[in-house]
Write an enzyme that holds these catalytic residues in place. Sequence first.
Site, PDB file in Angstrom:
ATOM      1  N   SER A 148      37.113  61.949  86.053  1.00 52.06           N
ATOM      2  CA  SER A 148      37.317  62.967  86.916  1.00 52.06           C
ATOM      3  C   SER A 148      36.854  64.455  87.198  1.00 52.06           C
ATOM      4  O   SER A 148      36.175  64.394  86.477  1.00 52.06           O
ATOM      5  CB  SER A 148      38.728  62.643  86.460  1.00 52.06           C
ATOM      6  OG  SER A 148      38.869  63.841  88.083  1.00 52.06           O
ATOM      7  N   TYR A 161      45.803  65.651  81.444  1.00 50.70           N
ATOM      8  CA  TYR A 161      44.839  64.692  82.168  1.00 50.70           C
ATOM      9  C   TYR A 161      43.375  65.528  82.400  1.00 50.70           C
ATOM     10  O   TYR A 161      42.599  65.101  81.953  1.00 50.70           O
ATOM     11  CB  TYR A 161      45.424  64.586  83.060  1.00 50.70           C
ATOM     12  CG  TYR A 161      44.333  63.253  83.880  1.00 50.70           C
ATOM     13  CD1 TYR A 161      43.954  62.482  83.978  1.00 50.70           C
ATOM     14  CD2 TYR A 161      43.615  63.992  85.344  1.00 50.70           C
ATOM     15  CE1 TYR A 161      43.396  61.229  84.953  1.00 50.70           C
ATOM     16  CE2 TYR A 161      42.901  63.269  86.213  1.00 50.70           C
ATOM     17  CZ  TYR A 161      42.589  62.003  85.597  1.00 50.70           C
ATOM     18  OH  TYR A 161      42.266  60.904  86.330  1.00 50.70           O
ATOM     19  N   LYS A 165      40.001  64.139  80.816  1.00 45.57           N
ATOM     20  CA  LYS A 165      38.909  63.832  81.274  1.00 45.57           C
ATOM     21  C   LYS A 165      37.421  65.185  81.185  1.00 45.57           C
ATOM     22  O   LYS A 165      36.280  64.226  81.711  1.00 45.57           O
ATOM     23  CB  LYS A 165      39.120  64.079  83.077  1.00 45.57           C
ATOM     24  CG  LYS A 165      39.949  62.649  83.437  1.00 45.57           C
ATOM     25  CD  LYS A 165      39.456  61.193  82.917  1.00 45.57           C
ATOM     26  CE  LYS A 165      40.846  60.757  83.537  1.00 45.57           C
ATOM     27  NZ  LYS A 165      39.414  58.601  83.686  1.00 45.57           N
TER      28      LYS A 165
END
Length: 234
Positions: A148, A161, A165
Amino acid sequence: MGILDLFRLDGKVALVTGAGRGIGAGCARAFAEAGANVVIGARTQAQIDAVAAEIRAAGGNALALPADVMREEQLEALVNAAIDTYGRLDIVVNNAGGFPPGPALQTSTADFVNAFRFNVGTAFALSRIAAPRMVATAGSGAIINISSVAGNFPAPGFAAYGTAKGALSLLTQELAQEFAPKIRVNAIAVGSTRTESLLTVLQNPEIERRMIELTPLNRLGEVEDVAACALYLA
């Protein structure tokens, strides 16, 4: 040979995690359309059955297997099933992942570690399991990690997150060095893409407008955009 023949996957076998919907399902459909036999893994049986049925209706081959990527024995089972059913394994897409945004001070250490394990640990585990089996059965292969842009561009609310990533993107480069030349390892740093998991966020028109403003194409990504990229990398 025509240029489009380079994108055919006839006779090859692809394993995709988190393939019951969204980007994972899109990758599975794309690989099947290009001629691959596809093993579809996800936790929800009804979802993977629906994707497999869609692929078969279009003339492709698909095997739907429920699997929790957080359980390593189930990753082993996915790889074994792919080889037992189709005789080889050529492609792995580590798509399963995700974690809801939230303030760092309201994210527990346990949640942070789980986000890391879900997005990075599972990709490492499946890659480690699959790589030698790919070489043994197909002679070579390709691993594609769905990362991402959150791993490259820090933003409030993405401590868990985004860090996970970012680590997945680095893991991709590390494994690419170790697994070359027989196995290629790449990642797609996905931006704002219209999937089921994004729908709740898109209910806020202001958030969607801001996402579009930050995207040079002036539109949200579509699942097919990512699937086409995955097909190229495969």
